[in-house]
Scaffold this motif. Sequence first.
Motif, mmCIF file in Angstrom:
data_model
loop_
_atom_site.group_PDB
_atom_site.id
_atom_site.type_symbol
_atom_site.label_atom_id
_atom_site.label_comp_id
_atom_site.label_asym_id
_atom_site.label_seq_id
_atom_site.Cartn_x
_atom_site.Cartn_y
_atom_site.Cartn_z
ATOM 1 N N ARG A 119 0.880 -1.314 -0.037
ATOM 2 C CA ARG A 119 -0.006 -0.070 0.026
ATOM 3 C C ARG A 119 0.845 1.339 0.191
ATOM 4 N NH1 ARG A 119 -5.211 -1.291 0.652
ATOM 5 N NH2 ARG A 119 -5.676 0.772 0.916
ATOM 6 N N VAL A 120 0.382 2.055 -0.762
ATOM 7 C CA VAL A 120 1.449 3.382 -0.919
ATOM 8 C C VAL A 120 0.448 4.607 -0.764
ATOM 9 C CG1 VAL A 120 2.828 2.236 -2.614
ATOM 10 C CG2 VAL A 120 0.826 3.499 -3.463
ATOM 11 N N ARG A 121 1.007 5.943 -0.788
ATOM 12 C CA ARG A 121 0.388 7.038 -0.485
ATOM 13 C C ARG A 121 -1.001 7.237 -1.577
ATOM 14 N NH1 ARG A 121 4.418 12.132 0.584
ATOM 15 N NH2 ARG A 121 2.385 13.203 0.529
ATOM 16 N N HIS A 122 -1.870 7.880 -1.091
ATOM 17 C CA HIS A 122 -2.978 7.841 -2.092
ATOM 18 C C HIS A 122 -2.982 8.805 -3.004
ATOM 19 C CE1 HIS A 122 -3.751 11.527 0.408
ATOM 20 N NE2 HIS A 122 -4.282 12.125 -0.465
ATOM 21 N N GLU A 123 -1.848 9.718 -3.051
ATOM 22 C CA GLU A 123 -1.579 10.474 -4.248
ATOM 23 C C GLU A 123 -1.167 9.793 -5.551
ATOM 24 O OE1 GLU A 123 -0.785 13.106 -0.682
ATOM 25 O OE2 GLU A 123 -0.267 11.033 -1.310
ATOM 26 N N VAL A 124 -0.670 8.626 -5.293
ATOM 27 C CA VAL A 124 0.112 8.112 -6.123
ATOM 28 C C VAL A 124 -0.615 6.936 -6.760
ATOM 29 C CG1 VAL A 124 2.077 6.436 -6.791
ATOM 30 C CG2 VAL A 124 2.182 8.070 -5.080
ATOM 31 N N GLY A 152 17.413 8.882 0.742
ATOM 32 C CA GLY A 152 16.816 9.064 2.177
ATOM 33 C C GLY A 152 15.443 8.515 2.173
ATOM 34 N N ALA A 153 14.619 8.534 1.354
ATOM 35 C CA ALA A 153 13.383 7.987 1.268
ATOM 36 C C ALA A 153 13.503 6.210 1.470
ATOM 37 C CB ALA A 153 12.550 7.938 0.007
ATOM 38 N N LEU A 154 14.473 5.679 0.963
ATOM 39 C CA LEU A 154 14.841 4.011 1.054
ATOM 40 C C LEU A 154 15.275 4.089 2.287
ATOM 41 C CD1 LEU A 154 16.595 3.309 -2.311
ATOM 42 C CD2 LEU A 154 14.371 2.817 -1.683
ATOM 43 N N GLU A 155 16.060 4.806 2.966
ATOM 44 C CA GLU A 155 16.567 4.617 4.557
ATOM 45 C C GLU A 155 15.496 4.800 5.500
ATOM 46 O OE1 GLU A 155 19.810 7.637 4.568
ATOM 47 O OE2 GLU A 155 21.034 6.353 3.387
ATOM 48 N N TRP A 200 10.240 4.585 -2.943
ATOM 49 C CA TRP A 200 10.307 4.982 -4.498
ATOM 50 C C TRP A 200 8.839 5.902 -4.713
ATOM 51 C CZ3 TRP A 200 6.826 3.985 -8.902
ATOM 52 C CH2 TRP A 200 7.166 4.186 -9.885
ATOM 53 N N CYS A 201 7.841 5.615 -4.107
ATOM 54 C CA CYS A 201 6.638 6.586 -4.124
ATOM 55 C C CYS A 201 6.808 7.669 -3.544
ATOM 56 C CB CYS A 201 5.175 5.686 -3.504
ATOM 57 S SG CYS A 201 4.706 4.585 -4.779
ATOM 58 N N THR A 254 2.010 7.690 -11.529
ATOM 59 C CA THR A 254 1.781 9.210 -11.692
ATOM 60 C C THR A 254 1.241 9.668 -10.236
ATOM 61 O OG1 THR A 254 0.879 8.733 -13.726
ATOM 62 C CG2 THR A 254 0.412 10.866 -12.860
ATOM 63 N N VAL A 255 1.750 10.860 -9.921
ATOM 64 C CA VAL A 255 1.307 11.522 -8.810
ATOM 65 C C VAL A 255 0.302 12.394 -8.950
ATOM 66 C CG1 VAL A 255 1.912 12.998 -6.693
ATOM 67 C CG2 VAL A 255 3.380 11.101 -7.634
ATOM 68 N N VAL A 256 -1.004 12.319 -8.561
ATOM 69 C CA VAL A 256 -2.306 13.326 -8.997
ATOM 70 C C VAL A 256 -2.685 13.849 -7.797
ATOM 71 C CG1 VAL A 256 -4.406 13.108 -10.131
ATOM 72 C CG2 VAL A 256 -2.887 11.464 -10.823
ATOM 73 N N VAL A 257 -2.936 14.970 -7.825
ATOM 74 C CA VAL A 257 -3.245 15.928 -6.573
ATOM 75 C C VAL A 257 -4.522 16.756 -7.110
ATOM 76 C CG1 VAL A 257 -3.256 17.414 -4.752
ATOM 77 C CG2 VAL A 257 -1.349 15.782 -5.305
ATOM 78 N N ASP A 258 -5.536 16.896 -6.884
ATOM 79 C CA ASP A 258 -6.888 17.373 -7.363
ATOM 80 C C ASP A 258 -6.915 17.673 -9.045
ATOM 81 O OD1 ASP A 258 -7.429 18.406 -4.677
ATOM 82 O OD2 ASP A 258 -6.398 20.057 -4.926
ATOM 83 N N GLY A 259 -6.700 16.286 -9.595
ATOM 84 C CA GLY A 259 -6.700 16.240 -10.968
ATOM 85 C C GLY A 259 -5.460 16.551 -11.625
ATOM 86 N N ASP A 260 -4.524 17.140 -11.068
ATOM 87 C CA ASP A 260 -3.200 17.634 -11.822
ATOM 88 C C ASP A 260 -2.426 16.714 -11.539
ATOM 89 O OD1 ASP A 260 -4.355 19.970 -12.603
ATOM 90 O OD2 ASP A 260 -3.707 20.841 -10.565
#
Length: 210
Positions: free
Chosen positions: A29-34, A114-117, A175-176, A55-61
């Motif tokens: 499970r990953v962030r809802h924006e992804v 940093g994200a991986l760590e 990665w997300c 794809t990172v999508v926020v408010d349709g963008d």
Amino acid sequence: MAAAHGHLSDGDSAPLPFQHAVDALLRARVRHEVELDPTPPPKRLAPHAYALEATVVVDGDELADGRLVLLYDPAGPEAWHGTFRLVTLVRAELEPEMAADPLLPEVSWSWLTGALETHGAGFGEPSGTVSRSSSHYFGGLAGREDSTQIEIRASWTPREGTGGVPDVAAHLAGWCDLLCTSAGLPPVPDGAGPRAVVPLPNRRGPQQSH
């Protein structure tokens, strides 16, 4: 959101460690924006491969996009120092003036490591490039705003765990986070402790997660 479901190109004939790794990606499970979807993997990088596009999508963008490829070679190529390898491409738009920031490549690379760590995703043998490009429009396209894009290409060897299978779900989560940071989104305050990620100021896109 859950990772998108897909299937192995070689089906049940794939080695069990690879099947288990792909199953872990599908359960992650990953962030809802992804937004994640399976995509055809490259055929010549390793005997077995599975790929996801995001794809990172926020408010349709759409603020950033990328691809993550899981490779598996039971022979353990010398350059990998393991039997698994992860390969990625991430792209995002920046404000034009950010292209001149001398710290952009180093900071962008730190977003990945940093994200991986932060997610406890052990890795080795990292390599990659950070590129930036600017587009200026003329003539019939003169009405468009100048644009600047960052592109991160990277690969690394995930540390193998029980049964020789790495914690690929942790690598996917990291990665997300890289995608979301590239898109200008702040980290999710999940109590995981301080992050080794340094965001650049004045990023394009919303500054609060939704």
